[in-house]
Design a protein around this motif. Structure first.
Motif, PDB file in Angstrom:
ATOM      1  N   ASP A  64      86.918 -46.958 -38.393  1.00 13.33           N
ATOM      2  CA  ASP A  64      88.195 -47.617 -38.127  1.00 13.33           C
ATOM      3  C   ASP A  64      89.348 -46.831 -38.743  1.00 13.33           C
ATOM      4  O   ASP A  64      90.409 -46.659 -38.134  1.00 13.33           O
ATOM      5  CB  ASP A  64      88.152 -49.034 -38.690  1.00 13.33           C
ATOM      6  CG  ASP A  64      89.277 -49.923 -38.181  1.00 13.33           C
ATOM      7  OD1 ASP A  64      90.167 -49.431 -37.472  1.00 13.33           O
ATOM      8  OD2 ASP A  64      89.269 -51.123 -38.508  1.00 13.33           O
ATOM      9  N   VAL A  65      89.147 -46.329 -39.954  1.00 15.04           N
ATOM     10  CA  VAL A  65      90.186 -45.513 -40.597  1.00 15.04           C
ATOM     11  C   VAL A  65      90.493 -44.284 -39.739  1.00 15.04           C
ATOM     12  O   VAL A  65      91.659 -43.901 -39.572  1.00 15.04           O
ATOM     13  CB  VAL A  65      89.762 -45.106 -42.015  1.00 15.04           C
ATOM     14  CG1 VAL A  65      90.791 -44.162 -42.643  1.00 15.04           C
ATOM     15  CG2 VAL A  65      89.587 -46.342 -42.902  1.00 15.04           C
ATOM     16  N   LEU A  66      89.457 -43.658 -39.178  1.00 15.89           N
ATOM     17  CA  LEU A  66      89.686 -42.505 -38.302  1.00 15.89           C
ATOM     18  C   LEU A  66      90.459 -42.904 -37.047  1.00 15.89           C
ATOM     19  O   LEU A  66      91.354 -42.166 -36.598  1.00 15.89           O
ATOM     20  CB  LEU A  66      88.344 -41.882 -37.911  1.00 15.89           C
ATOM     21  CG  LEU A  66      87.594 -41.131 -39.009  1.00 15.89           C
ATOM     22  CD1 LEU A  66      86.251 -40.618 -38.488  1.00 15.89           C
ATOM     23  CD2 LEU A  66      88.425 -39.962 -39.548  1.00 15.89           C
ATOM     24  N   LEU A  67      90.142 -44.070 -36.480  1.00 16.84           N
ATOM     25  CA  LEU A  67      90.876 -44.513 -35.291  1.00 16.84           C
ATOM     26  C   LEU A  67      92.327 -44.847 -35.628  1.00 16.84           C
ATOM     27  O   LEU A  67      93.238 -44.591 -34.823  1.00 16.84           O
ATOM     28  CB  LEU A  67      90.169 -45.718 -34.676  1.00 16.84           C
ATOM     29  CG  LEU A  67      88.801 -45.412 -34.054  1.00 16.84           C
ATOM     30  CD1 LEU A  67      88.065 -46.697 -33.685  1.00 16.84           C
ATOM     31  CD2 LEU A  67      88.942 -44.517 -32.830  1.00 16.84           C
ATOM     32  N   LEU A  68      92.567 -45.389 -36.814  1.00 18.47           N
ATOM     33  CA  LEU A  68      93.948 -45.615 -37.257  1.00 18.47           C
ATOM     34  C   LEU A  68      94.654 -44.282 -37.506  1.00 18.47           C
ATOM     35  O   LEU A  68      95.862 -44.149 -37.254  1.00 18.47           O
ATOM     36  CB  LEU A  68      93.955 -46.470 -38.520  1.00 18.47           C
ATOM     37  CG  LEU A  68      93.397 -47.888 -38.379  1.00 18.47           C
ATOM     38  CD1 LEU A  68      93.301 -48.562 -39.742  1.00 18.47           C
ATOM     39  CD2 LEU A  68      94.248 -48.725 -37.432  1.00 18.47           C
ATOM     40  N   HIS A  69      93.898 -43.303 -37.988  1.00 17.58           N
ATOM     41  CA  HIS A  69      94.447 -41.963 -38.174  1.00 17.58           C
ATOM     42  C   HIS A  69      94.874 -41.375 -36.830  1.00 17.58           C
ATOM     43  O   HIS A  69      95.974 -40.801 -36.704  1.00 17.58           O
ATOM     44  CB  HIS A  69      93.392 -41.078 -38.837  1.00 17.58           C
ATOM     45  CG  HIS A  69      93.837 -39.678 -39.145  1.00 17.58           C
ATOM     46  ND1 HIS A  69      94.923 -39.396 -39.949  1.00 17.58           N
ATOM     47  CD2 HIS A  69      93.330 -38.463 -38.753  1.00 17.58           C
ATOM     48  CE1 HIS A  69      95.073 -38.079 -40.057  1.00 17.58           C
ATOM     49  NE2 HIS A  69      94.121 -37.502 -39.332  1.00 17.58           N
ATOM     50  N   ALA A  70      94.027 -41.524 -35.815  1.00 19.21           N
ATOM     51  CA  ALA A  70      94.376 -41.037 -34.478  1.00 19.21           C
ATOM     52  C   ALA A  70      95.635 -41.720 -33.960  1.00 19.21           C
ATOM     53  O   ALA A  70      96.515 -41.070 -33.365  1.00 19.21           O
ATOM     54  CB  ALA A  70      93.206 -41.277 -33.520  1.00 19.21           C
TER      55      ALA A  70
END
Length: 538
Positions: A411-417
């Protein structure tokens, strides 16, 4: 506010024994604050009480232990109540028939405020305790503030502006605060935790610096997207996002997610399914930054009971199956390519009563559900979470020791994207989506094949689909549809022909109205406190 809110005042800590999680303390009941908080050990016990709210606060069914799983996952484009299930307490959360006097909305309001009050009592009394080792006193304050911020944040995402408490003195006539006031406090709590928590906690299930970073990313992207998309206040000014500087919030989200990407030790574990089983916690802790923990002893009421909907249908006494009260919508099936292994983990058939295939993980047996080949199959189930063989359980067969993921590195990676895209780096954002998809690809394909299958020229549409594919049934879809102002469109676009259990779509569409993007203020709370203005439409 409500009699349940004073659980914290009488300090009923129903924290129970469990290995290497936050439940590893002796229960204390009816211990007054004046006689508690005398040493570091008691402070740690009090902190366990703050964490305990995540798993129901001692009720065995409240917050994430059961009720919020219905409330936050039902009536989206992922999950709907099945035809013929008419339980008046549970069914309305699956067809948007809920109202201000619906039970679960009140109990969860009460327990979240109990958690906030437990955190405040602890923070206030820390100054009287001197026997902490090293930096533990500050770390404990940071953990309590992070959880206080999380409870305020979820309340605000559900209801809009809510009362904010930073002390144990709770005004029974408190008014709702504006979203600006709420989120200013939430960000302050998360930033304190980000600055003062270690990279990893000494207890695996406790929060750390990167939990705070992930939650900061959550709140900053929520505010930015709500402002950009025009999430409505429906005439109630305290629910307005007019004060938000979206670009600034996306810049802040990019900063903390970049830090987590570069410096945290969290990772995407190889086996996606190990994130959602009862006995794979050692794998979970590599990716999960925040979980609702559970004990193996159901008599202690610190369990997660999700067999009603969130595991494959089957015999609970012999196969570890569930009831299937809610079912996946066909639209979720259609989001997945056949090249994506997540489809057959998250969407399955039922578990057979005989000749049942199984797998063994670390000497623990898990019966396997039958696969389905389309959403038209009458056995189509939510399969994401899995109970183990009941013969190997030490708790009741209806209960579970699953630690439910509330925030994962994926989820953190998707928020990063998301932050990359909205700060002008679409190429970098697409590369980040690729990182998330790499473990999802079936053996016969490559991640490039999956990128091609999922490519959409509208990056936001592709991102929202990817969030659903990765995070379905993890309590975020409702908030994602709301913050991007996509809820009305998502409900209107559902089709009765898309899947076997889409037959109840007309009821959802009839019950839905735009104002339901906000949950109501619970009617029992308004009866107790007339200063709590109701949300429009209820």
């Amino acid at each position: 506010m409500n009699k349940f809110k004073y659980i914290a005042i009488i300090f009923v800590l129903t924290v129970m024994s469990s290995c290497e999680d936050y439940l590893e303390t002796v229960p204390y009941s009816f211990t007054s604050p004046e006689n508690f908080y005398t040493n570091a050990k008691e402070a740690e016990m009090a902190l366990s009480g703050v964490y305990n709210i995540l798993s129901g606060g001692g009720s065995s069914i409240s917050t994430y232990s059961r009720e919020l799983m219905f409330v936050l996952n039902g009536a989206t484009d992922e999950l709907i109540v099945r035809q013929g299930f008419n339980n008046g307490t549970i069914a309305p959360w699956g067809n948007a028939g809920f109202s201000s006097d619906s039970k679960y909305i009140d109990t969860n309001w009460a327990y979240f405020y109990a958690g906030i009050n437990r955190a405040n009592y602890l923070i206030e009394n820390l100054e009287n305790i001197d026997d902490f080792a090293g930096n533990r006193k500050v770390e404990l304050e940071a953990e309590a503030k992070l959880l206080r911020g999380f409870y305020h944040m979820i309340m605000a995402m559900m209801h809009g502006g809510v009362p904010v408490y930073t002390t144990s003195v709770q005004d029974p006539h408190a008014k709702r605060q504006s979203l600006e006031v709420v989120y200013t406090q939430v960000i302050s709590d998360f930033e304190f935790a980000y600055e003062n928590l270690p990279n990893r906690a000494s207890v695996s299930s406790h929060v750390d610096k990167w939990t705070a970073a992930g939650l900061l990313a959550k709140v900053h992207t929520y505010l930015a997207s709500a402002k950009n998309s025009g999430l409505q206040d429906f005439g109630l000014a305290l629910n307005s996002f007019d004060w938000v500087d979206a670009n600034s919030h996306y810049q802040e989200a990019l900063k903390v997610t970049t830090d987590a990407f570069n410096n945290s030790s969290y990772e995407l574990i190889d086996n996606y399914g190990y994130l959602f089983k009862e006995t794979t916690k050692s794998h979970q802790y590599k990716e999960c930054l925040l979980t609702a923990e559970a004990s193996s002893n159901s008599n202690m009421y610190v369990i997660n009971s999700i067999l009603n909907t969130f595991i494959p249908k089957g015999n609970k006494a012999t196969r570890g199956g569930g009831f299937g009260w809610y079912r996946p919508l066909g639209e979720l099936w259609n989001k997945y390519s056949e090249l994506d292994a997540r489809r057959h983990n998250n969407l399955t058939g039922s578990i057979a009563d005989s000749n049942t295939p199984f797998e063994v993980i670390d000497n623990v047996k898990y019966y396997l559900p039958a696969p389905v080949e389309s959403a038209a199959d009458a056995n189509y189930c939510v399969g994401k979470y899995r109970y183990k063989d009941p013969a190997q359980k030490t708790s009741a067969n209806w209960s579970s020791e699953i630690s439910l993921p509330l925030l994962r590195y994926a989820d953190v990676l998707l928020l990063h994207a998301e932050a990359q895209f909205f700060t002008g780096d679409e190429s970098g954002a697409r590369n980040t989506l690729t990182i998330v998809r790499e473990r999802a690809v079936v053996d016969t394909a490559t991640v490039d094949d999956l990128n091609t299958a999922y490519y959409k020229s509208d990056f936001l549409e592709e991102l929202l689909d990817e969030r659903s594919r990765e995070l379905c049934y993890e309590n975020w879809r409702r908030f994602d549809l709301a913050r991007f102002n996509k809820y009305d469109e998502a409900v209107a676009s559902l089709s009765v022909d898309a899947g076997y259990y889409n037959s109840t779509v007309p009821a959802l569409q009839q019950n839905w109205k735009p104002e339901k993007v906000w949950f109501p203020i619970p009617l029992p709370q308004i009866d107790l406190n007339s200063n709590l203005v109701q949300n429009p439409g209820y």
